[in-house]
Design a protein around this motif. Sequence first.
Motif, PDB file in Angstrom:
ATOM      1  N   ASN A   1       0.853  -1.186   0.000  1.00 41.73           N
ATOM      2  CA  ASN A   1       0.000   0.000   0.000  1.00 41.73           C
ATOM      3  C   ASN A   1       0.893   1.242   0.000  1.00 41.73           C
ATOM      4  OD1 ASN A   1      -2.294   1.561   0.125  1.00 41.73           O
ATOM      5  ND2 ASN A   1      -2.446   1.455   2.371  1.00 41.73           N
ATOM      6  N   GLY A   2       1.737   1.303  -1.015  1.00 41.08           N
ATOM      7  CA  GLY A   2       2.665   2.434  -1.137  1.00 41.08           C
ATOM      8  C   GLY A   2       4.088   2.082  -0.726  1.00 41.08           C
ATOM      9  N   GLU A   3       4.255   0.984   0.030  1.00 46.42           N
ATOM     10  CA  GLU A   3       5.602   0.618   0.462  1.00 46.42           C
ATOM     11  C   GLU A   3       6.456   0.254  -0.755  1.00 46.42           C
ATOM     12  OE1 GLU A   3       2.877  -0.991   1.527  1.00 46.42           O
ATOM     13  OE2 GLU A   3       2.721  -0.767   3.711  1.00 46.42           O
ATOM     14  N   PHE A   4       7.694   0.627  -0.720  1.00 48.29           N
ATOM     15  CA  PHE A   4       8.660   0.364  -1.791  1.00 48.29           C
ATOM     16  C   PHE A   4       8.181   0.954  -3.133  1.00 48.29           C
ATOM     17  CE2 PHE A   4       9.176  -3.082   1.333  1.00 48.29           C
ATOM     18  CZ  PHE A   4      10.515  -2.914   1.663  1.00 48.29           C
ATOM     19  N   GLY A   5       7.237   1.896  -3.061  1.00 40.08           N
ATOM     20  CA  GLY A   5       6.783   2.581  -4.272  1.00 40.08           C
ATOM     21  C   GLY A   5       5.688   1.839  -5.042  1.00 40.08           C
ATOM     22  N   TYR A   6       5.048   0.853  -4.412  1.00 39.98           N
ATOM     23  CA  TYR A   6       4.009   0.071  -5.115  1.00 39.98           C
ATOM     24  C   TYR A   6       2.713   0.056  -4.307  1.00 39.98           C
ATOM     25  CZ  TYR A   6       7.738  -1.334  -8.145  1.00 39.98           C
ATOM     26  OH  TYR A   6       8.779  -1.299  -9.033  1.00 39.98           O
ATOM     27  N   LYS A   7       1.608  -0.012  -5.014  1.00 42.06           N
ATOM     28  CA  LYS A   7       0.295  -0.013  -4.384  1.00 42.06           C
ATOM     29  C   LYS A   7      -0.612  -1.007  -5.099  1.00 42.06           C
ATOM     30  CE  LYS A   7      -2.814   3.406  -2.588  1.00 42.06           C
ATOM     31  NZ  LYS A   7      -2.726   4.360  -1.646  1.00 42.06           N
ATOM     32  N   GLY A   8      -1.333  -1.813  -4.336  1.00 43.12           N
ATOM     33  CA  GLY A   8      -2.344  -2.681  -4.938  1.00 43.12           C
ATOM     34  C   GLY A   8      -1.799  -3.936  -5.587  1.00 43.12           C
ATOM     35  N   VAL A   9      -0.546  -4.287  -5.301  1.00 44.16           N
ATOM     36  CA  VAL A   9       0.007  -5.567  -5.805  1.00 44.16           C
ATOM     37  C   VAL A   9       0.668  -6.306  -4.645  1.00 44.16           C
ATOM     38  CG1 VAL A   9       0.461  -5.080  -8.234  1.00 44.16           C
ATOM     39  CG2 VAL A   9       2.101  -4.346  -6.514  1.00 44.16           C
ATOM     40  N   TYR A  10       0.708  -7.633  -4.775  1.00 45.89           N
ATOM     41  CA  TYR A  10       1.406  -8.454  -3.777  1.00 45.89           C
ATOM     42  C   TYR A  10       2.860  -8.622  -4.175  1.00 45.89           C
ATOM     43  CZ  TYR A  10      -2.575 -10.062  -0.966  1.00 45.89           C
ATOM     44  OH  TYR A  10      -3.637 -10.135  -0.103  1.00 45.89           O
ATOM     45  N   ALA A  11       3.745  -8.612  -3.176  1.00 45.12           N
ATOM     46  CA  ALA A  11       5.153  -8.906  -3.444  1.00 45.12           C
ATOM     47  C   ALA A  11       5.802  -9.403  -2.170  1.00 45.12           C
ATOM     48  CB  ALA A  11       5.866  -7.655  -3.925  1.00 45.12           C
ATOM     49  N   GLY A  12       6.887 -10.112  -2.320  1.00 46.18           N
ATOM     50  CA  GLY A  12       7.625 -10.628  -1.169  1.00 46.18           C
ATOM     51  C   GLY A  12       8.395  -9.516  -0.486  1.00 46.18           C
TER      52      GLY A  12
END
Length: 314
Positions: A257-268
């Motif tokens: 949700n905004g962490e590491f510059g990304y929102k709305g996707v799953y990642a490890g």
Amino acid sequence: MARRTKISLVGAGQIGGTMALLAAQKQLGDVVLIDVSEGVPQGKALDLLHGGPIIPTSSALSGSNDYADLKDSDVVIVTAGLPRKPGMSRDDLLDVNFGIIKTVGEAIKKNAPNAFVLVVTNPLDAMVYAMQKVTGFPTHRVVGMAGVLDSGRFAALVAEAIGVSAEDVQALVMGGHGDTMVPLIRYCSVGGIPVTHFLSQDKLDAISKRTANAGGEVVALLKTGSAFYSPALSAIHMAEAYLKDKKRVITAAAMLNGEFGYKGVYAGVPVILGGNGLEKVIEVELDAGEKKAFDASMEAVKSLVAYIDKKLAE
Ligand code: A3D
């Protein structure tokens, strides 16, 4: 009277069966194996039941072909789907496994609306995304298992290369669960000592590469399926963290949700896993090279997610 904890394992194949054994050994709760294959979940549960006095365990074990038996599950771990065969990438499983996750997700939503859901089915980042969308559960209750395994693989190879106990190696592998995963050498330590004290950059680069291909290495040897002991250990490790509110710091596929510059996707990413499920994403600092590798891994995840969005809209 206190209610007994219930763990449902959807998919009673190689990983499902191994998880049932581990959950019973750890006495995490009663275990229900659910699979479409008639007789297999019942047969595995009966086999394990016979071992109950030997383990020993008080966990009740049963098998079923009916999703209604998900009822009142505290934890549901999903491995339903096809595994890889030699020559296949995890992404080759996308279409068929999406259909299975959709069916299973709808059944979980209906029968176990309060469960903590762990997804193991590949391609992992896309399948856990699909599960969250299909169930509509809050994102802290739908988590993917991959990082514990990928970090475990990295740590095991580091321990072997140095000749020390695997217990003393801490490793962190981020990104998507695919060939582009990102082993973070800078965050790897051995008994609290940076790994670079023990191994050269060349050696560490070779270990990183072997980690990213570790699943494929096992598939090539087994020929009939993919790794199952270490994936089962990893998923049960996560279920235990939730059930015992351990607040473990592990890597898991989490909705960003905004962490590491990304929102709305799953990642490890590194997270805290406890009684509230995924309690926090830990936004560790990445240097330019690490961020570039993470971004490349996210490009691969984003293309799978775009495909899932298209399928969900059909
Ligand atoms: P396998 O032994 O084939 O078991 C899968 C089981 O799912 C089979 O018994 C099937 O009958 C069952 N199944 C199929 N459709 C349904 C359905 N609709 N409802 C219930 N059960 C169903 O495979 P496995 O246990 O070796 O692997 C399971 C999955 O985990 C595969 O997708 C693998 O690719 C994946 N996997 C993921 C990791 C990660 O680290 C994320 C590691 C290893 C394997």
